[in-house]
Design a protein around this motif. Structure first.
Motif, PDB file in Angstrom:
ATOM      1  N   UNK A  24       2.970  15.870   1.519  1.00  0.00           N
ATOM      2  CA  UNK A  24       2.433  15.159   2.852  1.00  0.00           C
ATOM      3  C   UNK A  24       2.219  13.800   2.600  1.00  0.00           C
ATOM      4  N   UNK A  25       1.363  13.631   1.500  1.00  0.00           N
ATOM      5  CA  UNK A  25       0.930  12.214   1.165  1.00  0.00           C
ATOM      6  C   UNK A  25       2.216  11.352   0.958  1.00  0.00           C
ATOM      7  N   UNK A  26       3.029  11.866   0.588  1.00  0.00           N
ATOM      8  CA  UNK A  26       4.298  11.094   0.298  1.00  0.00           C
ATOM      9  C   UNK A  26       4.950  10.688   1.751  1.00  0.00           C
ATOM     10  N   UNK A  27       4.854  11.753   2.490  1.00  0.00           N
ATOM     11  CA  UNK A  27       5.471  11.260   3.874  1.00  0.00           C
ATOM     12  C   UNK A  27       4.531  10.240   4.511  1.00  0.00           C
ATOM     13  N   UNK A  28       3.244  10.188   4.385  1.00  0.00           N
ATOM     14  CA  UNK A  28       2.431   9.102   4.931  1.00  0.00           C
ATOM     15  C   UNK A  28       2.740   8.011   4.546  1.00  0.00           C
ATOM     16  N   UNK A  29       2.764   7.876   2.952  1.00  0.00           N
ATOM     17  CA  UNK A  29       3.212   6.408   2.506  1.00  0.00           C
ATOM     18  C   UNK A  29       4.336   6.105   2.955  1.00  0.00           C
ATOM     19  N   UNK A  30       5.457   7.113   3.146  1.00  0.00           N
ATOM     20  CA  UNK A  30       6.729   6.579   3.805  1.00  0.00           C
ATOM     21  C   UNK A  30       6.659   6.145   5.015  1.00  0.00           C
ATOM     22  N   UNK A  85       0.947  -1.330  -0.099  1.00  0.00           N
ATOM     23  CA  UNK A  85       0.010  -0.009  -0.056  1.00  0.00           C
ATOM     24  C   UNK A  85       0.923   1.245   0.055  1.00  0.00           C
ATOM     25  N   UNK A  86       1.865   1.182   0.784  1.00  0.00           N
ATOM     26  CA  UNK A  86       2.655   2.576   0.756  1.00  0.00           C
ATOM     27  C   UNK A  86       3.277   2.671  -0.478  1.00  0.00           C
ATOM     28  N   UNK A  87       3.765   1.816  -1.299  1.00  0.00           N
ATOM     29  CA  UNK A  87       4.546   2.141  -2.413  1.00  0.00           C
ATOM     30  C   UNK A  87       3.401   2.490  -3.401  1.00  0.00           C
ATOM     31  N   UNK A  88       2.559   1.913  -3.657  1.00  0.00           N
ATOM     32  CA  UNK A  88       1.420   2.051  -4.418  1.00  0.00           C
ATOM     33  C   UNK A  88       0.860   3.744  -4.219  1.00  0.00           C
ATOM     34  N   UNK A  89       0.681   3.837  -3.092  1.00  0.00           N
ATOM     35  CA  UNK A  89       0.255   5.335  -2.751  1.00  0.00           C
ATOM     36  C   UNK A  89       1.271   6.306  -2.962  1.00  0.00           C
ATOM     37  N   UNK A  90       2.630   5.965  -2.679  1.00  0.00           N
ATOM     38  CA  UNK A  90       3.528   7.114  -2.927  1.00  0.00           C
ATOM     39  C   UNK A  90       3.654   6.989  -4.379  1.00  0.00           C
ATOM     40  N   UNK A  91       3.681   6.178  -5.107  1.00  0.00           N
ATOM     41  CA  UNK A  91       3.963   6.349  -6.785  1.00  0.00           C
ATOM     42  C   UNK A  91       2.822   7.038  -7.330  1.00  0.00           C
ATOM     43  N   UNK A  92       1.645   6.708  -6.944  1.00  0.00           N
ATOM     44  CA  UNK A  92       0.170   7.538  -7.278  1.00  0.00           C
ATOM     45  C   UNK A  92       0.442   8.987  -7.006  1.00  0.00           C
TER      46      UNK A  92
END
Lengths: 429, 249, 73
Positions: free
Chosen positions: C24-30, A412-419
């Motif tokens: 911010x979204x990236x930090x959360x996914x991080x 989930x983390x990487x998919x969210x990050x990439x999107x």
């Protein structure tokens, strides 16, 4: 075959010979993975809240002044500025995690596929220790502001030399196993590993030579830089990841890879086209048009090996997708293999001048690099670790729940990050 | 292939029977149960093999289309593989380079098509042969005798006056850039044809930092007709009558 | 898109501001990924410290396979 005692004994011997060095590589890689992730997180947080550490200063100083020398807080502040923490993140995950875990997997795969034990495991372990000494020194230099500010080559030359030496000591014995392999078919994973072991020193040596030792002048330096930067991904991490996927998928489901012809074709197409790709980082730069154009064409040509490999993997999996439900190894590896297809097709599209004018210098590119190095490479390596470690230690993983947590947070983390980075990047462009 | 369930019992028995020296390096810590320590190795499926499925026609088609596309793209933006071509869209230069027969010649044929560039080359030759002995190679002339051409209003302002002056020459005192010169310039009407005269006029209007526009052979031909009645060199007043007085800026 | 030529009034700082929610979204996914890595590292250390199962009941799987013959990690 599987139930055959002599065969199992041979595997046990092979595994025993690899145990110390491979576990050392894995352990250090996991350490750098966590450190590198922390660095990345700090860097990410600082981008939308630049005062992060500085705001913590009063709190930190009251905590630290009791038992640390004066200036510690300032030192931490300086070390964790974006300009230092960002290269530290890149180098920690690339050279601390990705390269050693890849070497560990490569050594084990090579030993298994050549069906010979690793000779001189202690020497290889020593080389692994040397690599990590280089890593500690290098990251220390980066955090104290000594970066060369050349992307992918931020480590100062002497650290690069340590890494190079260590790599040579490791790869020699991997190649040695190939030379002394038991007679029989040479499997596709072996081609990829052999290629990677020869490509990496060529890339790393040439790039360090032309950038650090006798620097090429002007825009040529930028060409060398991105030739290396992209090839480190394409001709080093990618073949290692593919070698692992080509081994793990058929191994876990217990059936042959779909087509030898596709394997061979995919391998040579990758070898032919990938090395040209770096130039697409410099679209719009002061470089002759033909150089950029050829790199764009080569980037688009990468569709061929990618589609070929994707079909080969998919057809191998066909009818066995239920295995994904319970096998941790397969789940990680297949996630990675699918990401490889996605990341590569995205990469080919990004090479076009029209799209590139929008996405260049935006977060879109960052999203792409995480899709490649994380969703593809790192996920496959996780899968390998889940497969290899029980065999090396003679013990099974403690908890299925921890593996599930690991998979789902990372997925989930990487998919969210990439999107997020892709959408944000396009808007930014 | 042979994914039959592994009977761990048989294999394990064999392990227990043979006191194998090869097992000595295999240390799985305190456990002494050979049966269970090799469980993960025993249960493994076959090592990967490679199938022999042929490459499908559809895939070959996809590959072909990709290659075709690559070829077209490369052909369109190849920049003649020339180190000096930086703009991939520069079709005309590329075309020029292509017909010019090679990478190195990319600039020259393109220049050959530009009449002004040709005129400047011819003009320089005409100037060196005919004018430089008085006006000097630097265009600065000589004090009191030969007026300068650099930033000269006679050169840069009226095109008709300049051509007339070149055709028929001048004599008597003239004021150029605030200094008085008293010399004589011959008529070039017979020595230089339209093309040569236009070229030298263009040359002196653009050399030495001068920024006048080019003069065409057609303008010279028209001026020959227009000023045909002039039989001897102009004096200053006559010259100033053409297109009005010098505008001092 | 913010840097499109038809958008000339957009200042650089505007563009930077616009990226903030995404960052911010990236930090959360991080953070998610970090949690995963910590779980993984913890699990790995447990294995190194020999807490791994050695009870011979087969591999640690994420779900129960349909048939025992399929069991593989």
């Amino acid at each position: 075959m599987p139930g055959d005692a002599a065969d199992a004994l041979e595997r046990a011997q092979v595994d025993a010979s690899c145990r110390v060095p491979v576990m050392l590589f894995f352990a250090s890689a996991v350490f750098w993975l966590v450190v590198g992730t922390l660095f990345g997180l700090i860097a990410s947080y600082k981008l939308h809240n630049p005062l992060f550490i500085i705001e913590l200063s009063p709190w930190l100083s009251s905590l630290l002044e009791k038992f640390s020398p004066a200036g510690t807080v300032e030192l931490i502040n300086a070390s964790l500025t974006f300009g230092r923490i960002r290269p530290a993140h890149l180098n920690a995950v690339a050279y601390g995690w990705a390269a050693p875990v890849g070497l560990g997997v490569a050594v084990w795969l090579m030993a298994r596929l050549c069906r010979v034990p690793l000779r001189f495991p202690l020497l290889v372990s020593a080389a692994g220790v040397l690599w990590n000494i280089g890593m500690f020194v290098g990251i220390g230099v980066l955090l104290s502001g000594g970066s060369t500010s050349i992307e992918w080559l931020e480590f100062p030359p002497f650290v690069s030399f340590i890494l190079f030496l260590s790599f040579a000591l490791i790869s020699i014995w991997a190649v040695d196993m190939f030379v002394h392999r038991k007679p029989g078919h040479v499997y596709v994973s072996q081609w990829y590993i052999m290629a990677a072991l020869f490509w990496f020193p060529w890339l790393y040596g040439t790039a360090n030579m032309l950038i650090q030792l006798i620097p090429a002048q002007g825009s040529v330096q930028a060409i060398v830089n991105w030739w290396y930067g992209h090839n480190a991904l394409g001709l080093w991490f990618t073949p290692l990841g593919l070698a692992a996927a080509y081994y793990m998928i058929p191994k876990v489901i217990g059936r042959p890879v779909y087509s030898y012809y596709l394997s061979a074709f995919g391998f040579w197409a990758l070898a032919l086209f990938y090395s040209w790709n770096g130039g697409h980082h410099l679209i719009g730069g002061p470089l002759p048009a033909w150089l950029i154009t050829s790199s764009i064409v080569a980037s688009v040509m990468m569709v061929i090996p990618v589609v070929v490999t994707a079909i080969n993997h998919h057809m191998t999996m066909k009818g066995n997708f239920q295995v994904l439900r319970y096998s941790p190894t397969l789940r990680f590896v297949v996630f990675g293999a699918m990401s490889y297809t996605l990341a590569s097709l995205q990469g080919s599209s990004m090479a076009f001048r029209d799209l590139n004018t929008v996405t260049h210098f935006t977060h879109y590119t960052i999203g792409h690099s995480h899709l490649g190095l994380y969703a593809f490479y790192t996920m496959i390596m996780f899968g390998c670790i889940y497969y290899i470690v029980p065999r090396l230690l003679g013990r099974e993983w403690v908890s299925a729940r921890l593996i599930k947590i690991h998979f789902w947070t990372c997925a989930y983390g990487i998919v969210a990050m990439v999107l997020i980075l892709s959408v944000g990047g396009v808007i930014q462009g | 292939m042979s994914s039959e369930p592994n009977p761990p019992s048989d294999a394990a028995n064999e392990f227990q029977e043979q006191e194998n020296p090869a097992l000595r390096g295999i240390d799985y810590s305190e456990s002494t149960n050979v049966n269970q320590i090799h469980e993960s190795i025993l249960r493994e499926k076959v090592d990967p093999q490679e199938g022999e499925e042929p490459i499908s026609l559809v895939l070959i088609g996809i590959i072909g289309v990709t290659l075709l596309f690559g070829g077209i793209y490369l052909g369109r933006y190849w920049g003649a593989f020339d180190g000096m071509i930086y703009d991939e869209r520069a079709r005309s230069v590329v075309a020029g380079a292509a017909t010019g027969g090679g990478a190195g010649a990319a600039g020259a044929p393109a220049a050959a098509e530009d009449p002004v560039a040709v005129a400047l080359k011819l003009g320089k030759r005409v100037y060196t042969a005919n004018c430089a002995s008085c006006h000097q190679g630097s265009g600065q002339g000589a004090a009191g005798q030969y007026p300068p051409l650099v930033a000269s209003d006679y050169v840069l302002q009226s095109e008709r006056r300049l051509i007339a002056l070149l055709l028929h020459g001048a004599e008597g005192p003239m004021t150029v850039k605030g200094n008085v010169y008293n010399g004589a310039m011959p008529a070039w009407e017979k020595q230089l044809n339209d093309k040569q005269m236009a070229a030298v006029a263009t040359y002196i209007r653009q050399e030495w930092g001068n920024n006048g526009g080019p003069i065409t052979p057609e303008q010279v031909a028209a001026a020959r007709v227009e000023f045909a009645s002039q039989t001897k060199a102009y004096n200053e007043a006559q010259l100033l009558a053409i297109d009005g007085p010098i505008v001092v800026k | 898109m913010l840097q499109h030529p038809e958008n000339p009034t957009n200042t650089f700082s505007n563009i930077v501001e616009a990226t903030k929610p995404w960052l911010r979204g990236r930090t959360i996914s991080g953070v998610l990924i970090l949690v995963g890595h910590l779980a993984f590292a913890y699990h790995f250390v447990l294995m190194l410290l020999k807490f791994g199962r050695a009870d011979g009941v087969g591999p640690t799987l994420l779900a129960k396979p349909e048939s025992a013959a399929e069991a593989s990690s």
